[in-house]
Design a protein around this motif. Sequence first.
Motif, PDB file in Angstrom:
ATOM      1  N   CYS A  51       0.837  -1.193   0.000  1.00 15.26           N
ATOM      2  CA  CYS A  51       0.000   0.000   0.000  1.00 15.26           C
ATOM      3  C   CYS A  51       0.878   1.251   0.000  1.00 15.26           C
ATOM      4  CB  CYS A  51      -0.914   0.019   1.208  1.00 15.26           C
ATOM      5  SG  CYS A  51      -2.025  -1.397   1.276  1.00 15.26           S
ATOM      6  N   VAL A  52       0.483   2.216  -0.813  1.00 16.65           N
ATOM      7  CA  VAL A  52       1.225   3.465  -0.927  1.00 16.65           C
ATOM      8  C   VAL A  52       0.293   4.612  -0.570  1.00 16.65           C
ATOM      9  CG1 VAL A  52       2.526   4.966  -2.466  1.00 16.65           C
ATOM     10  CG2 VAL A  52       2.659   2.491  -2.755  1.00 16.65           C
ATOM     11  N   GLY A  53       0.664   5.350   0.470  1.00 14.72           N
ATOM     12  CA  GLY A  53      -0.099   6.532   0.859  1.00 14.72           C
ATOM     13  C   GLY A  53       0.416   7.747   0.122  1.00 14.72           C
ATOM     14  N   THR A  54      -0.461   8.418  -0.625  1.00 14.20           N
ATOM     15  CA  THR A  54      -0.019   9.549  -1.452  1.00 14.20           C
ATOM     16  C   THR A  54      -0.672  10.870  -1.070  1.00 14.20           C
ATOM     17  OG1 THR A  54      -1.742   9.038  -3.056  1.00 14.20           O
ATOM     18  CG2 THR A  54       0.428   8.081  -3.442  1.00 14.20           C
ATOM     19  N   TYR A  55      -1.669  10.831  -0.239  1.00 13.44           N
ATOM     20  CA  TYR A  55      -2.419  12.054   0.047  1.00 13.44           C
ATOM     21  C   TYR A  55      -2.765  12.099   1.532  1.00 13.44           C
ATOM     22  CZ  TYR A  55      -5.980  15.678  -0.545  1.00 13.44           C
ATOM     23  OH  TYR A  55      -6.700  16.820  -0.448  1.00 13.44           O
ATOM     24  N   THR A  94      -7.383  -7.868  13.379  1.00  9.16           N
ATOM     25  CA  THR A  94      -8.036  -7.746  12.083  1.00  9.16           C
ATOM     26  C   THR A  94      -9.537  -7.921  12.239  1.00  9.16           C
ATOM     27  OG1 THR A  94      -6.107  -8.765  11.106  1.00  9.16           O
ATOM     28  CG2 THR A  94      -8.045  -8.621   9.731  1.00  9.16           C
ATOM     29  N   LEU A  95     -10.275  -7.018  11.607  1.00  9.04           N
ATOM     30  CA  LEU A  95     -11.731  -7.115  11.551  1.00  9.04           C
ATOM     31  C   LEU A  95     -12.109  -7.149  10.082  1.00  9.04           C
ATOM     32  CD1 LEU A  95     -14.490  -6.983  13.013  1.00  9.04           C
ATOM     33  CD2 LEU A  95     -14.371  -4.517  12.738  1.00  9.04           C
ATOM     34  N   ILE A  96     -12.832  -8.188   9.672  1.00  5.36           N
ATOM     35  CA  ILE A  96     -13.192  -8.355   8.269  1.00  5.36           C
ATOM     36  C   ILE A  96     -14.699  -8.267   8.151  1.00  5.36           C
ATOM     37  CG2 ILE A  96     -13.117  -9.879   6.273  1.00  5.36           C
ATOM     38  CD1 ILE A  96     -10.628 -11.148   7.517  1.00  5.36           C
ATOM     39  N   ARG A  97     -15.163  -7.317   7.333  1.00  4.66           N
ATOM     40  CA  ARG A  97     -16.581  -7.184   7.024  1.00  4.66           C
ATOM     41  C   ARG A  97     -16.722  -7.038   5.525  1.00  4.66           C
ATOM     42  NH1 ARG A  97     -18.394  -3.338  11.867  1.00  4.66           N
ATOM     43  NH2 ARG A  97     -18.503  -4.976  13.432  1.00  4.66           N
ATOM     44  N   ARG A  98     -17.369  -8.036   4.942  1.00  2.00           N
ATOM     45  CA  ARG A  98     -17.509  -8.136   3.490  1.00  2.00           C
ATOM     46  C   ARG A  98     -16.154  -7.995   2.838  1.00  2.00           C
ATOM     47  NH1 ARG A  98     -23.194  -5.006   2.652  1.00  2.00           N
ATOM     48  NH2 ARG A  98     -24.384  -6.433   3.975  1.00  2.00           N
ATOM     49  N   ASN A  99     -15.892  -6.906   2.146  1.00  3.29           N
ATOM     50  CA  ASN A  99     -14.598  -6.756   1.486  1.00  3.29           C
ATOM     51  C   ASN A  99     -13.842  -5.556   2.057  1.00  3.29           C
ATOM     52  OD1 ASN A  99     -12.806  -7.872  -0.222  1.00  3.29           O
ATOM     53  ND2 ASN A  99     -13.729  -7.123  -2.105  1.00  3.29           N
ATOM     54  N   LEU A 100     -14.091  -5.251   3.320  1.00  3.27           N
ATOM     55  CA  LEU A 100     -13.400  -4.163   4.012  1.00  3.27           C
ATOM     56  C   LEU A 100     -12.596  -4.774   5.162  1.00  3.27           C
ATOM     57  CD1 LEU A 100     -13.096  -1.036   4.398  1.00  3.27           C
ATOM     58  CD2 LEU A 100     -14.902  -1.235   6.076  1.00  3.27           C
ATOM     59  N   TYR A 101     -11.288  -4.525   5.149  1.00  2.00           N
ATOM     60  CA  TYR A 101     -10.394  -5.052   6.179  1.00  2.00           C
ATOM     61  C   TYR A 101      -9.972  -3.895   7.075  1.00  2.00           C
ATOM     62  CZ  TYR A 101     -10.111  -8.651   2.610  1.00  2.00           C
ATOM     63  OH  TYR A 101     -10.422  -9.597   1.677  1.00  2.00           O
ATOM     64  N   LYS A 117      -7.477   0.902   7.199  1.00  2.00           N
ATOM     65  CA  LYS A 117      -8.686   0.432   6.531  1.00  2.00           C
ATOM     66  C   LYS A 117      -8.377   0.207   5.067  1.00  2.00           C
ATOM     67  CE  LYS A 117     -11.901   2.752   9.598  1.00  2.00           C
ATOM     68  NZ  LYS A 117     -12.973   3.737   9.724  1.00  2.00           N
ATOM     69  N   ILE A 118      -8.661  -1.015   4.591  1.00  2.00           N
ATOM     70  CA  ILE A 118      -8.400  -1.382   3.213  1.00  2.00           C
ATOM     71  C   ILE A 118      -9.698  -1.837   2.589  1.00  2.00           C
ATOM     72  CG2 ILE A 118      -7.129  -2.910   1.668  1.00  2.00           C
ATOM     73  CD1 ILE A 118      -5.788  -2.560   5.064  1.00  2.00           C
ATOM     74  N   ASN A 119     -10.088  -1.215   1.472  1.00  2.00           N
ATOM     75  CA  ASN A 119     -11.269  -1.616   0.730  1.00  2.00           C
ATOM     76  C   ASN A 119     -10.808  -2.520  -0.403  1.00  2.00           C
ATOM     77  OD1 ASN A 119     -13.531  -1.838  -0.912  1.00  2.00           O
ATOM     78  ND2 ASN A 119     -14.256   0.198  -0.366  1.00  2.00           N
ATOM     79  N   GLY A 120     -11.210  -3.779  -0.349  1.00  2.00           N
ATOM     80  CA  GLY A 120     -10.766  -4.743  -1.337  1.00  2.00           C
ATOM     81  C   GLY A 120     -11.361  -4.528  -2.709  1.00  2.00           C
ATOM     82  N   ASN A 121     -12.574  -3.988  -2.790  1.00  2.00           N
ATOM     83  CA  ASN A 121     -13.211  -3.770  -4.095  1.00  2.00           C
ATOM     84  C   ASN A 121     -12.521  -2.670  -4.889  1.00  2.00           C
ATOM     85  OD1 ASN A 121     -15.149  -5.718  -3.694  1.00  2.00           O
ATOM     86  ND2 ASN A 121     -16.617  -4.303  -2.832  1.00  2.00           N
ATOM     87  N   HIS A 122     -12.262  -1.546  -4.247  1.00  2.00           N
ATOM     88  CA  HIS A 122     -11.721  -0.382  -4.935  1.00  2.00           C
ATOM     89  C   HIS A 122     -10.210  -0.258  -4.805  1.00  2.00           C
ATOM     90  CE1 HIS A 122     -15.840   0.800  -5.492  1.00  2.00           C
ATOM     91  NE2 HIS A 122     -16.048   0.776  -4.184  1.00  2.00           N
ATOM     92  N   GLY A 123      -9.594  -1.019  -3.915  1.00  2.00           N
ATOM     93  CA  GLY A 123      -8.144  -0.948  -3.739  1.00  2.00           C
ATOM     94  C   GLY A 123      -7.702   0.318  -3.028  1.00  2.00           C
ATOM     95  N   THR A 124      -8.597   0.910  -2.241  1.00  2.00           N
ATOM     96  CA  THR A 124      -8.221   2.116  -1.500  1.00  2.00           C
ATOM     97  C   THR A 124      -7.715   1.738  -0.118  1.00  2.00           C
ATOM     98  OG1 THR A 124     -10.479   2.411  -0.702  1.00  2.00           O
ATOM     99  CG2 THR A 124      -9.851   3.570  -2.729  1.00  2.00           C
ATOM    100  N   TYR A 125      -6.971   2.659   0.456  1.00  2.00           N
ATOM    101  CA  TYR A 125      -6.269   2.392   1.707  1.00  2.00           C
ATOM    102  C   TYR A 125      -6.250   3.690   2.501  1.00  2.00           C
ATOM    103  CZ  TYR A 125      -1.622   2.370   4.048  1.00  2.00           C
ATOM    104  OH  TYR A 125      -0.572   2.497   4.908  1.00  2.00           O
ATOM    105  N   CYS A 140      -3.804   0.394  -2.779  1.00  4.97           N
ATOM    106  CA  CYS A 140      -3.168  -0.893  -2.466  1.00  4.97           C
ATOM    107  C   CYS A 140      -3.167  -1.784  -3.688  1.00  4.97           C
ATOM    108  CB  CYS A 140      -3.922  -1.619  -1.358  1.00  4.97           C
ATOM    109  SG  CYS A 140      -3.504  -1.079   0.272  1.00  4.97           S
ATOM    110  N   GLN A 141      -2.185  -2.645  -3.758  1.00  3.42           N
ATOM    111  CA  GLN A 141      -2.147  -3.675  -4.779  1.00  3.42           C
ATOM    112  C   GLN A 141      -1.511  -4.914  -4.176  1.00  3.42           C
ATOM    113  OE1 GLN A 141       0.135  -1.775  -7.779  1.00  3.42           O
ATOM    114  NE2 GLN A 141       2.103  -2.271  -6.868  1.00  3.42           N
ATOM    115  N   LYS A 142      -1.846  -6.057  -4.776  1.00  2.38           N
ATOM    116  CA  LYS A 142      -1.300  -7.307  -4.254  1.00  2.38           C
ATOM    117  C   LYS A 142       0.182  -7.355  -4.522  1.00  2.38           C
ATOM    118  CE  LYS A 142      -5.254 -10.201  -4.173  1.00  2.38           C
ATOM    119  NZ  LYS A 142      -5.637 -11.536  -3.935  1.00  2.38           N
ATOM    120  N   GLY A 143       0.905  -7.901  -3.581  1.00  2.00           N
ATOM    121  CA  GLY A 143       2.344  -7.979  -3.736  1.00  2.00           C
ATOM    122  C   GLY A 143       2.948  -9.047  -2.859  1.00  2.00           C
TER     123      GLY A 143
END
Length: 145
Positions: A51-55, A94-101, A117-125, A140-143
């Motif tokens: 994950c890369v934080g840019t903002y 870790t708390l997992i709800r649907r596709n939000l980690y 907080k990571i949204n798996g659908n949109h790849g936001t972090y 975020c991206q898989k790595g």
Amino acid sequence: MNKDNKILITNIKYITESIKTRRFHLNLVLLSGLLLVPLQQTRSEEIFLKCVGTYEINRGALIKPDWEKSYLTINLNGLISVIEDKGIKREGRTLIRRNLYTITHRDNRNSVMNIYKINGNHGTYSVESPQRNRTLIGTCQKGRG
């Protein structure tokens, strides 16, 4: 009659000794069989993210050399996940709800240091630091795996 009793007693002793040696051999065979079977380590399912934080919400866009890279290992069983941020390994629940980690990192006094907080659908972090009043947003991206 006395002779028959002696023969019976010696036969009982022989039978019990025979059973003890057989039981020992059986236990030895079972134990050696267990040692020869390869033991497999069970690992829970994990997701590796880069994950890369840019903002930063309060300050604006970060300059490219200041981008913050975090490597997350999310445990899908909802236990402890590992966060590697700036070369420092941290652990959080870790708390997992649907596709939000959601990973909550706490310090020794059990106060919240960071909330990832990571949204798996949109790849936001996003990283919220309540103590420093700072919120970082990125992708975020898989790595690594």
